[in-house]
Scaffold this motif. Structure first.
Motif, mmCIF file in Angstrom:
data_model
loop_
_atom_site.group_PDB
_atom_site.id
_atom_site.type_symbol
_atom_site.label_atom_id
_atom_site.label_comp_id
_atom_site.label_asym_id
_atom_site.label_seq_id
_atom_site.Cartn_x
_atom_site.Cartn_y
_atom_site.Cartn_z
ATOM 1 N N ALA A 75 24.146 14.354 3.208
ATOM 2 C CA ALA A 75 24.767 14.042 4.299
ATOM 3 C C ALA A 75 25.678 13.276 4.656
ATOM 4 O O ALA A 75 26.255 13.619 6.050
ATOM 5 N N GLY A 76 26.367 12.819 3.670
ATOM 6 C CA GLY A 76 27.914 11.695 3.975
ATOM 7 C C GLY A 76 29.036 12.792 4.044
ATOM 8 O O GLY A 76 29.360 12.941 4.679
ATOM 9 N N TRP A 77 28.768 13.921 3.020
ATOM 10 C CA TRP A 77 30.038 14.822 3.242
ATOM 11 C C TRP A 77 29.543 15.198 5.052
ATOM 12 O O TRP A 77 30.385 15.569 5.846
ATOM 13 N N ALA A 78 28.497 15.867 5.284
ATOM 14 C CA ALA A 78 28.618 16.156 7.437
ATOM 15 C C ALA A 78 29.157 14.872 8.123
ATOM 16 O O ALA A 78 30.163 15.409 9.103
ATOM 17 N N GLN A 79 29.203 14.041 8.130
ATOM 18 C CA GLN A 79 28.943 13.211 8.420
ATOM 19 C C GLN A 79 30.872 13.018 8.489
ATOM 20 O O GLN A 79 31.569 12.460 9.233
ATOM 21 N N ASP A 80 31.150 12.619 7.283
ATOM 22 C CA ASP A 80 32.708 12.150 6.458
ATOM 23 C C ASP A 80 32.670 13.218 5.529
ATOM 24 O O ASP A 80 32.590 12.057 4.528
ATOM 25 N N PRO A 81 33.786 13.722 5.623
ATOM 26 C CA PRO A 81 33.905 14.502 4.353
ATOM 27 C C PRO A 81 34.666 13.525 3.178
ATOM 28 O O PRO A 81 34.819 13.448 2.413
ATOM 29 N N ARG A 82 35.225 12.634 3.921
ATOM 30 C CA ARG A 82 36.503 12.114 3.880
ATOM 31 C C ARG A 82 36.130 10.832 2.514
ATOM 32 O O ARG A 82 36.851 9.923 1.391
#
Ligand code: NAP
Length: 233
Positions: A218-225
């Motif tokens: 979920a975090g990756w989809a929103q903001d990979p950095r």
């Protein structure tokens, strides 16, 4: 694809997630499971066929494909983890893990592709959340899983027209020998195996089999950095 009546081959089937995958497939009604391992172990269920296979040995992979030409589901599970940052791990550690974690799944996929095309089967590659962003303390392991993830994506595209589905599995910490030193909440291998089979049956290209993995996804989809920064810390 459905697991019932499937004929699976699991690498690294003697312990950890691999052993749990074997049991989950039997419980789901698989017709046969080749339990491939460097040192094969007997299983009480007669549907299990122990198979000797060191995935670092291309000749052994070719022999396994010859022996198990009826496979409909390939689970690339065997893996190794060597800790250390980019300086302490060194290039030799990178090379060792690339062979087992990165190249072996590709070699197995190529060797079993004819059987999988015949059966309109599936491949599941057990990767890791560190394939999405590196953990610097696991530098060489992360690199090997990132390579495997990239190859899994190419494999999916190359086999799509042949009716073979390719699944990338991104687990978080799992309670096996590999994660013995990792001081984090861990999912049981049985729960991971059940989630992998459910994902295959659902046709999910990417499978996040535990709560930690789903949180990372979920975090990756929103903001990979942000995920990369979290892993780096
Ligand atoms: N545990 C975790 O937290 C975690 C998280 C994400 C992803 N994963 C991945 O899940 C997979 C399974 O790991 P695990 O947690 O079950 O680890 P494990 O308990 O350490 O088991 C690793 C398995 O891989 C086998 N293996 C290693 N090198 C091999 C080779 N050259 N040829 C054939 N088999 C080989 C081992 O066989 P031997 O008994 O002969 O050594 C063993 O069966 C790995 O790909 C791992 O990277 C694990």
């Amino acid at each position: 694809m459905m697991i019932r009546n499937s004929i699976a081959l699991v690498t690294g089937a003697n312990r950890g997630i691999g052993a749990a995958m074997v049991d989950a497939q039997l419980a789901a009604g698989a017709a046969k499971v080749y339990a491939a391992a460097r040192q094969p172990v007997a299983h009480a269920d007669p549907r299990v066929v122990p198979l000797e296979l060191d995935v670092a040995d291309p000749a052994a992979i070719a022999a396994a494909a010859e022996r198990a030409g009826d496979v409909t589901l390939l689970i690339n599970n065997a893996g190794v983890l060597e800790g250390g940052d980019i300086f302490t791990a060194g290039a030799d550690a990178v090379e060792r893990q690339l062979v087992v974690n990165g190249l072996a799944p590709l070699r197995l996929a190529a060797a079993f592709a004819p059987a999988l095309r015949r059966s309109q089967g599936a491949i599941a590659n057990i990767l890791s959340v560190v394939a999405l962003a590196p953990m610097p303390g696991l530098a060489s392991y992360s690199a090997s899983k990132a390579l495997a993830a990239s190859l899994t994506g190419s494999l999916r595209a190359s086999l799509a027209g042949d009716g073979v589905s390719v699944h990338a599995v991104f687990p978080g910490p799992v309670d096996t020998d590999m994660a013995a030193e990792i001081d984090m909440p861990k999912t049981s291998p049985a729960d991971v195996a059940a989630a992998v089979l459910a994902g295959i049956e659902a046709g999910d290209a990417e499978i996040f089999p535990d709560a930690f993995a789903r949180q990372v996804a979920a975090g990756w989809a929103q903001d990979p950095r942000a995920v990369a920064a979290q892993f780096a810390a």
